[in-house]
Design an enzyme around this catalytic site. Structure first.
Site, PDB file in Angstrom:
ATOM      1  N   GLY A 136      21.382  -8.680  56.340  1.00  0.00           N
ATOM      2  CA  GLY A 136      20.862  -9.360  57.270  1.00  0.00           C
ATOM      3  C   GLY A 136      20.295  -8.584  58.628  1.00  0.00           C
ATOM      4  O   GLY A 136      19.578  -9.179  59.186  1.00  0.00           O
ATOM      5  N   GLY A 137      20.508  -7.197  58.320  1.00  0.00           N
ATOM      6  CA  GLY A 137      20.166  -6.391  59.350  1.00  0.00           C
ATOM      7  C   GLY A 137      18.610  -6.396  59.527  1.00  0.00           C
ATOM      8  O   GLY A 137      18.014  -6.402  60.625  1.00  0.00           O
ATOM      9  N   PHE A 138      17.946  -6.273  58.373  1.00  0.00           N
ATOM     10  CA  PHE A 138      16.357  -6.255  58.468  1.00  0.00           C
ATOM     11  C   PHE A 138      15.902  -7.755  58.594  1.00  0.00           C
ATOM     12  O   PHE A 138      15.059  -7.887  59.320  1.00  0.00           O
ATOM     13  CB  PHE A 138      16.003  -5.952  57.028  1.00  0.00           C
ATOM     14  CG  PHE A 138      14.665  -5.876  56.792  1.00  0.00           C
ATOM     15  CD1 PHE A 138      13.657  -6.944  56.240  1.00  0.00           C
ATOM     16  CD2 PHE A 138      13.688  -4.599  57.238  1.00  0.00           C
ATOM     17  CE1 PHE A 138      12.134  -6.686  56.166  1.00  0.00           C
ATOM     18  CE2 PHE A 138      12.303  -4.532  57.206  1.00  0.00           C
ATOM     19  CZ  PHE A 138      11.778  -5.447  56.507  1.00  0.00           C
ATOM     20  N   ASP A 145      23.232  -2.994  60.026  1.00  0.00           N
ATOM     21  CA  ASP A 145      22.328  -1.943  60.560  1.00  0.00           C
ATOM     22  C   ASP A 145      21.438  -2.686  61.583  1.00  0.00           C
ATOM     23  O   ASP A 145      21.102  -3.759  61.665  1.00  0.00           O
ATOM     24  CB  ASP A 145      21.601  -1.006  59.833  1.00  0.00           C
ATOM     25  CG  ASP A 145      20.941  -1.874  58.625  1.00  0.00           C
ATOM     26  OD1 ASP A 145      20.836  -3.077  58.578  1.00  0.00           O
ATOM     27  OD2 ASP A 145      20.002  -1.128  57.848  1.00  0.00           O
ATOM     28  N   GLN A 151      19.234   5.335  58.852  1.00  0.00           N
ATOM     29  CA  GLN A 151      17.950   4.773  59.500  1.00  0.00           C
ATOM     30  C   GLN A 151      17.643   6.308  60.136  1.00  0.00           C
ATOM     31  O   GLN A 151      17.802   7.422  59.813  1.00  0.00           O
ATOM     32  CB  GLN A 151      18.511   4.012  60.593  1.00  0.00           C
ATOM     33  CG  GLN A 151      18.852   2.685  60.106  1.00  0.00           C
ATOM     34  CD  GLN A 151      17.746   2.022  59.546  1.00  0.00           C
ATOM     35  OE1 GLN A 151      16.547   2.132  59.630  1.00  0.00           O
ATOM     36  NE2 GLN A 151      18.065   1.013  58.888  1.00  0.00           N
ATOM     37  N   CYS A 185       6.479 -10.266  27.365  1.00  0.00           N
ATOM     38  CA  CYS A 185       6.811 -11.374  28.564  1.00  0.00           C
ATOM     39  C   CYS A 185       6.042 -12.448  28.086  1.00  0.00           C
ATOM     40  O   CYS A 185       5.190 -12.984  27.227  1.00  0.00           O
ATOM     41  CB  CYS A 185       6.221 -10.912  29.804  1.00  0.00           C
ATOM     42  SG  CYS A 185       4.539 -11.220  30.112  1.00  0.00           S
ATOM     43  N   CYS A 207       2.208 -12.781  28.456  1.00  0.00           N
ATOM     44  CA  CYS A 207       1.249 -11.972  27.373  1.00  0.00           C
ATOM     45  C   CYS A 207       1.193 -12.736  25.871  1.00  0.00           C
ATOM     46  O   CYS A 207       0.525 -12.194  25.129  1.00  0.00           O
ATOM     47  CB  CYS A 207       1.749 -10.701  27.437  1.00  0.00           C
ATOM     48  SG  CYS A 207       1.387  -9.642  29.090  1.00  0.00           S
TER      49      CYS A 207
END
Ligand SMILES: CC1(C)O[C@H]2[C@@H](O1)[C@@]1(COC(C)(C)O1)O[C@@H]2CNc1nc2cc3nc(N)[nH]c(=O)c3cc2[nH]1
Ligand SMILES: [Zn+2]
Length: 368
Positions: A92-94, A144, A186, A303, A306
């Site tokens: 969740g820091g970002f 963080d 960081q 895939c 394709c």
């Protein structure tokens, strides 16, 4: 329970296996992003077919919707999604700093308002660990303090020091043998700060180490330089994970600098937007040039996209059919999965540099 096995190196590139209770993760490896418990547009079996060993979930998003208690009531993230391999959850820091509405950071917590219903949420290191334990992920990330670059050095230092104190609080709160905890380095683009932070976290007992604070809009060369002077200060017997990265070129350049694991929304997000990754660079499927093209995106790709022509894929996007984003997401994840398999083989064969240069040449100068 968790062990990183170094199989071999080729220059700065490492070939390894990260052993987890839910199975091995081959490295270098790419993690498809399943933010809300789904890799958008694909069934979990289609994700498995791309060669992914581990997928990523997000504490911030799942805390808001459907809620970590709801996920726990549904048997945890693995059972809810039907993925019985390893899952890594970001802390969740970002997201708090990139998505959360107006947030406040104190020593105690990162406080923000939900971007869904405006509810005020206090994310402490302890609460982030509590959420990740409720989700039942195999690898948890420390909480963080991520700041946007460029930033004044004093602000970078302040966020770095808080991130180290929060990492220690996460370490104390994380008491499950079956859940690994990764630290996050960081320090912006500053060599001294990055090395100090890496050294300090390496002295604490974590099962893996992430390089954070990058892929936030900085020039790719700055990312590569920063990775290059950070990884030597991380333990060689633990996996290294570069968060939120990146393009196929980013992957190879950072593998050359000692990174083992990656995650990025690019293959799926760009897939939904009609951009296909190939060995000749990016193909924008909405372009009229593909209208009558009977060739697949790539001749040897197994895939779901394709099996069809480029002309058909273009038609699906032009017509706004839901199958377009589904097929192209599958192709792009298959491309990343095959690129990682080819990379692992090249490292084992001692041919990584040659392999990387051949890929870069095929992708051209403005590859993606
Ligand atoms: C906001 C959203 C969805 O996340 C993606 C994507 O946009 C976008 C926007 O533009 C691109 C570059 C293509 O990727 O940036 C995100 C990918 N970069 C990134 N993810 C990260 C996650 C992180 N998590 C933690 N806990 N700590 C970190 O320091 C950290 C750093 C990170 N850097
Ligand atoms: Zn394909």
């Amino acid at each position: 329970m968790f062990r990183y096995e170094l199989i071999g190196t080729d220059g700065g590139a490492r070939r390894g296996v990260f052993h987890t209770p839910r199975g091995p993760v081959r490295t270098p490896g790419f993690m498809p992003v399943g933010t809300l418990g789904t890799v958008k547009g694909l069934t979990i079996d289609q994700v498995a077919a791309t060669g992914a060993d581990m997928i990523l979930g997000n504490t911030y998003h799942l805390r808001l919707r459907p809620g970590h208690e709801t996920v726990a009531a549904l048997g945890g993230l693995h059972k809810m999604c039907g993925w019985d391999g390893p899952i890594l959850t970001d802390s969740g820091g970002f997201q708090v700093f990139s998505l959360g509405a107006i947030n406040k950071v104190t020593e105690h917590a990162a406080t923000f308002r939900s971007h869904i219903d405006g509810a005020k949420i206090e994310l402490t290191p302890e609460h982030s660990i509590e959420i990740q334990q409720a989700l039942g992920s195999d690898v948890a990330m420390v909480l963080d303090h991520v700041i946007a670059l460029p930033a004044p050095m004093t602000q970078v230092e302040d966020a770095l020091a808080r991130s180290i104190r929060w990492a220690a609080r996460c370490r104390d709160a994380a008491d499950r043998q079956d859940q690994a905890l990764f630290a996050i380095v960081q320090g912006g683009l500053d060599r001294t700060l990055r090395q100090q932070c890496a050294t300090e976290l390496a002295a604490m007992p974590f099962e893996g180490y992430a390089v954070g604070g990058l892929s936030v809009g900085e020039p790719p060369e700055d990312m590569y330089t920063t990775t290059g002077f950070t990884t030597p200060h991380l333990p060689a017997d633990k996996p290294r994970y570069l968060m939120g990265v990146g393009t196929p070129r980013d992957l190879l350049e950072n593998i050359a600098r000692g990174i083992d694991l990656f995650d990025c929304v690019m293959p799926t997000r760009n897939g939904r937007n009609a951009l296909a990754f190939t060995d000749e660079g990016a193909i924008k499927l909405r372009n009229a040039v593909h209208k009558l093209d009977t060739r697949p995106l790539m001749e040897d790709c197994p895939c779901l996209a394709c099996r069809h022509s480029r002309g058909y894929l273009r038609h699906l996007f032009v017509a706004g059919e839901m199958l377009g984003p589904i097929l192209l997401s599958h192709h792009n994840l298959m491309y990343y999965g095959r690129l990682m398999q080819q990379t692992r083989d090249a490292i084992e064969a001692g041919q990584f540099e040659t392999f990387k240069n051949a890929k870069l040449a095929g992708w051209g100068h403005e590859p993606f």
